[in-house]
Design a protein around this motif. Structure first.
Motif, PDB file in Angstrom:
ATOM      1  N   GLU A  53       1.018  -0.991   0.254  1.00 34.55           N
ATOM      2  CA  GLU A  53      -0.160   0.156  -0.138  1.00 34.55           C
ATOM      3  C   GLU A  53       0.861   1.259   0.008  1.00 34.55           C
ATOM      4  N   LEU A  54       0.398   2.098  -0.406  1.00 35.83           N
ATOM      5  CA  LEU A  54       0.875   3.552  -0.433  1.00 35.83           C
ATOM      6  C   LEU A  54       2.142   3.865   0.724  1.00 35.83           C
ATOM      7  N   GLY A  55       2.663   4.287   1.021  1.00 37.10           N
ATOM      8  CA  GLY A  55       3.899   4.805   2.043  1.00 37.10           C
ATOM      9  C   GLY A  55       4.303   3.460   2.689  1.00 37.10           C
ATOM     10  N   LYS A  56       3.464   2.504   2.605  1.00 37.55           N
ATOM     11  CA  LYS A  56       4.299   1.343   3.270  1.00 37.55           C
ATOM     12  C   LYS A  56       5.234   0.235   2.966  1.00 37.55           C
ATOM     13  N   GLY A  57       5.725  -0.998   3.414  1.00 39.07           N
ATOM     14  CA  GLY A  57       6.434  -1.395   3.072  1.00 39.07           C
ATOM     15  C   GLY A  57       5.968  -3.140   2.503  1.00 39.07           C
ATOM     16  N   PRO A  58       6.008  -3.837   1.458  1.00 43.79           N
ATOM     17  CA  PRO A  58       5.607  -4.975   0.988  1.00 43.79           C
ATOM     18  C   PRO A  58       4.843  -5.552   2.027  1.00 43.79           C
ATOM     19  N   GLN A  59       3.478  -6.470   1.971  1.00 46.40           N
ATOM     20  CA  GLN A  59       3.362  -7.668   3.110  1.00 46.40           C
ATOM     21  C   GLN A  59       2.627  -8.276   2.615  1.00 46.40           C
ATOM     22  N   LEU A  60       3.366  -9.535   3.101  1.00 49.48           N
ATOM     23  CA  LEU A  60       2.855 -11.463   2.611  1.00 49.48           C
ATOM     24  C   LEU A  60       1.530 -11.407   2.475  1.00 49.48           C
ATOM     25  N   ILE A  61       0.418 -11.352   1.699  1.00 56.21           N
ATOM     26  CA  ILE A  61      -0.833 -12.053   1.407  1.00 56.21           C
ATOM     27  C   ILE A  61      -1.174 -13.139   1.103  1.00 56.21           C
ATOM     28  N   ILE A  62      -0.056 -13.526   0.503  1.00 57.22           N
ATOM     29  CA  ILE A  62      -0.884 -15.386   0.116  1.00 57.22           C
ATOM     30  C   ILE A  62       0.982 -15.821  -0.118  1.00 57.22           C
ATOM     31  N   ASP A  63       1.035 -17.322  -0.366  1.00 53.54           N
ATOM     32  CA  ASP A  63       1.799 -17.761  -1.121  1.00 53.54           C
ATOM     33  C   ASP A  63       1.447 -19.706  -1.317  1.00 53.54           C
ATOM     34  N   ILE A  64       2.819 -19.667  -1.944  1.00 51.81           N
ATOM     35  CA  ILE A  64       1.980 -21.010  -2.831  1.00 51.81           C
ATOM     36  C   ILE A  64       3.880 -22.335  -2.433  1.00 51.81           C
ATOM     37  N   ARG A  65       2.919 -23.681  -2.361  1.00 51.04           N
ATOM     38  CA  ARG A  65       4.751 -24.500  -2.509  1.00 51.04           C
ATOM     39  C   ARG A  65       4.239 -25.070  -3.636  1.00 51.04           C
ATOM     40  N   SER A  66       4.915 -25.478  -4.233  1.00 50.69           N
ATOM     41  CA  SER A  66       5.323 -25.932  -5.745  1.00 50.69           C
ATOM     42  C   SER A  66       4.682 -27.787  -5.199  1.00 50.69           C
ATOM     43  N   ASN A  67       4.206 -28.273  -3.959  1.00 53.02           N
ATOM     44  CA  ASN A  67       3.800 -29.006  -4.417  1.00 53.02           C
ATOM     45  C   ASN A  67       2.447 -29.204  -4.168  1.00 53.02           C
ATOM     46  N   VAL A  68       2.001 -28.391  -4.421  1.00 53.94           N
ATOM     47  CA  VAL A  68       0.800 -27.449  -4.458  1.00 53.94           C
ATOM     48  C   VAL A  68      -0.147 -26.641  -5.532  1.00 53.94           C
ATOM     49  N   GLY A  69      -1.330 -27.506  -6.175  1.00 53.79           N
ATOM     50  CA  GLY A  69      -1.463 -26.388  -6.906  1.00 53.79           C
ATOM     51  C   GLY A  69      -2.905 -25.438  -7.650  1.00 53.79           C
ATOM     52  N   GLU A  70      -2.813 -25.308  -6.363  1.00 58.09           N
ATOM     53  CA  GLU A  70      -3.497 -24.133  -5.612  1.00 58.09           C
ATOM     54  C   GLU A  70      -4.172 -23.831  -4.450  1.00 58.09           C
ATOM     55  N   LYS A  71      -4.604 -22.543  -4.456  1.00 54.36           N
ATOM     56  CA  LYS A  71      -4.513 -22.357  -2.906  1.00 54.36           C
ATOM     57  C   LYS A  71      -5.915 -21.278  -2.588  1.00 54.36           C
ATOM     58  N   LYS A  72      -6.508 -20.913  -1.524  1.00 56.46           N
ATOM     59  CA  LYS A  72      -7.017 -19.907  -1.247  1.00 56.46           C
ATOM     60  C   LYS A  72      -7.204 -19.492  -0.030  1.00 56.46           C
ATOM     61  N   ASP A  73      -7.745 -17.968   0.208  1.00 53.45           N
ATOM     62  CA  ASP A  73      -7.748 -17.432   1.263  1.00 53.45           C
ATOM     63  C   ASP A  73      -8.603 -16.819   1.359  1.00 53.45           C
ATOM     64  N   GLN A  74     -10.303 -16.509   1.436  1.00 52.49           N
ATOM     65  CA  GLN A  74     -11.634 -16.262   1.320  1.00 52.49           C
ATOM     66  C   GLN A  74     -11.657 -14.990  -0.298  1.00 52.49           C
ATOM     67  N   ARG A  75     -11.123 -14.365  -0.839  1.00 54.14           N
ATOM     68  CA  ARG A  75     -10.684 -13.613  -1.974  1.00 54.14           C
ATOM     69  C   ARG A  75      -9.859 -13.565  -2.781  1.00 54.14           C
ATOM     70  N   ILE A  76      -9.101 -13.856  -1.911  1.00 60.98           N
ATOM     71  CA  ILE A  76      -7.504 -14.601  -2.589  1.00 60.98           C
ATOM     72  C   ILE A  76      -7.480 -15.604  -2.886  1.00 60.98           C
ATOM     73  N   ALA A  77      -6.508 -16.274  -4.511  1.00 59.60           N
ATOM     74  CA  ALA A  77      -6.349 -17.311  -4.430  1.00 59.60           C
ATOM     75  C   ALA A  77      -5.549 -16.937  -5.408  1.00 59.60           C
ATOM     76  N   VAL A  78      -4.224 -18.314  -5.135  1.00 61.71           N
ATOM     77  CA  VAL A  78      -3.251 -18.773  -5.907  1.00 61.71           C
ATOM     78  C   VAL A  78      -2.580 -20.343  -6.829  1.00 61.71           C
ATOM     79  N   THR A  79      -2.744 -19.543  -8.126  1.00 63.71           N
ATOM     80  CA  THR A  79      -2.222 -20.828  -8.881  1.00 63.71           C
ATOM     81  C   THR A  79      -0.878 -20.701  -9.326  1.00 63.71           C
ATOM     82  N   LEU A  80      -0.741 -21.947  -9.182  1.00 64.01           N
ATOM     83  CA  LEU A  80       0.103 -22.804 -10.118  1.00 64.01           C
ATOM     84  C   LEU A  80       0.871 -23.914 -11.071  1.00 64.01           C
ATOM     85  N   ASN A  81       1.823 -23.250 -11.975  1.00 63.08           N
ATOM     86  CA  ASN A  81       1.466 -24.339 -12.723  1.00 63.08           C
ATOM     87  C   ASN A  81       3.497 -24.790 -13.011  1.00 63.08           C
ATOM     88  N   LYS A  82       3.404 -25.663 -12.396  1.00 67.49           N
ATOM     89  CA  LYS A  82       4.834 -25.751 -12.228  1.00 67.49           C
ATOM     90  C   LYS A  82       5.664 -26.531 -14.293  1.00 67.49           C
TER      91      LYS A  82
END
Lengths: 111, 111
Positions: B39-68
Motif C-alpha cells: 500500500e502507498l507509503g508502506k512496506g510490502p506485506q505477504l498476503i498469500i503463498d504457494i509451494r511447488s507441491n500444491v496447485g492452488e490455494k485460496k484465502d477468502q477473496r484471493i487465490a493463487v494457482t501454480l503450473n509447474k
C-alpha cells in the motif's frame, strides 16, 4: 509488536555525506536483506545475510556496506552518498522456507 | 539465476470485478512462490503463498494457482474492493531462500 523496525523514516543527505540506515528484527529470523525501490524498477536486492557474521552482495551492492554482528541487527551504510542513491530502502527478514517480513522503509534523498 | 516476469504492470478494474495478475519464472528449482501487497507509503506485506507441491490455494477473496510445467503462477482477486488498490509483487524462491521479485503490478479498483 514483533516485526522489522527501520530508522530513520526520512533522511536528506548532501552528496558525499555518509550515513547508516538501521534495521532491527525481534523474530529471531536467520535471513535479513536490504532492498531499494525505485519507480518502475521493482525491488532490487542490495545486500543480504544468512546469519550473524555472514553477508553477501545482491544485485546492486556498489556504494553500500553491511555487517551482521548480531541476529537482530543489520545496518546499511552509505559510504559517500550520491544522487543516484535517492530511493526508498526496505529491510526485510525471513526464516528459511517462509516469506519476508518487511520494515516500513526509509525514504532517502541525496541532494 | 532466476528471472521473474510479471504482467500486467498496471491493472484497472471496477469494484466487484475480478483481477488476475500473472507471473512466469525461469528456474525449475524454485519451489516457493509468495505474493506481496504494498500500500502507498508502506512496506510490502505477504498476503498469500504457494509451494511447488500444491496447485492452488485460496484465502477468502484471493487465490493463487501454480503450473509447474509451464513455470507460471497467478494471483486471483474476486469481488474487488477499493481497499484492494495497491502494488502487488510476485516472487520465486529456491534453495537459497532469497526471493527473486517481479517488477510489480499497480492495481486500481474504481468505486
Amino acid at each position: 509488536n514483533a516485526g522489522v523496525t527501520q530508522t530513520p523514516k526520512f533522511q536528506v543527505l548532501k552528496t558525499g555525506q555518509s550515513m547508516t540506515l538501521q534495521c532491527a528484527q525481534d523474530m529471531n529470523h536467520e535471513y535479513m536483506s536490504w532492498y531499494r525501490q525505485d519507480p518502475g524498477m521493482g525491488l532490487r536486492l542490495i545486500h543480504y545475510s544468512v546469519g550473524a557474521g555472514i553477508t553477501d552482495q545482491g544485485e546492486v551492492p556498489n556504494g553500500y556496506n553491511v555487517s551482521r554482528s548480531t541476529t537482530e541487527d543489520f545496518p546499511l551504510r552509505l559510504l559517500s552518498a550520491a544522487p543516484s542513491q535517492t530511493s526508498v530502502y526496505f529491510c526485510a527478514s525471513l526464516q528459511g522456507g517462509g516469506g519476508y517480513t518487511f520494515g516500513s522503509g526509509t525514504r532517502l534523498t541525496v541532494v | 539465476g532466476e528471472n521473474v516476469e510479471q504482467h500486467p504492470s498496471t491493472l484497472s478494474v471496477q469494484e466487484g470485478d475480478s483481477a488476475v495478475i500473472k507471473c512466469t519464472y525461469s528456474d525449475s528449482a524454485s519451489n516457493y512462490f509468495p505474493w506481496y501487497k504494498q500500500e502507498l507509503g508502506k512496506g510490502p506485506q505477504l498476503i498469500i503463498d504457494i509451494r511447488s507441491n500444491v496447485g492452488e490455494k485460496k484465502d477468502q477473496r484471493i487465490a493463487v494457482t501454480l503450473n509447474k510445467t509451464a513455470k507460471h503462477f497467478s494471483l486471483h482477486i474476486t469481488e474487488t474492493q477499493p481497499e484492494d488498490s495497491a502494488v502487488y509483487f510476485c516472487a520465486a524462491v529456491g534453495g537459497s531462500y532469497i526471493p527473486t521479485f517481479g517488477r510489480g503490478t499497480s492495481l486500481i479498483v474504481h468505486p
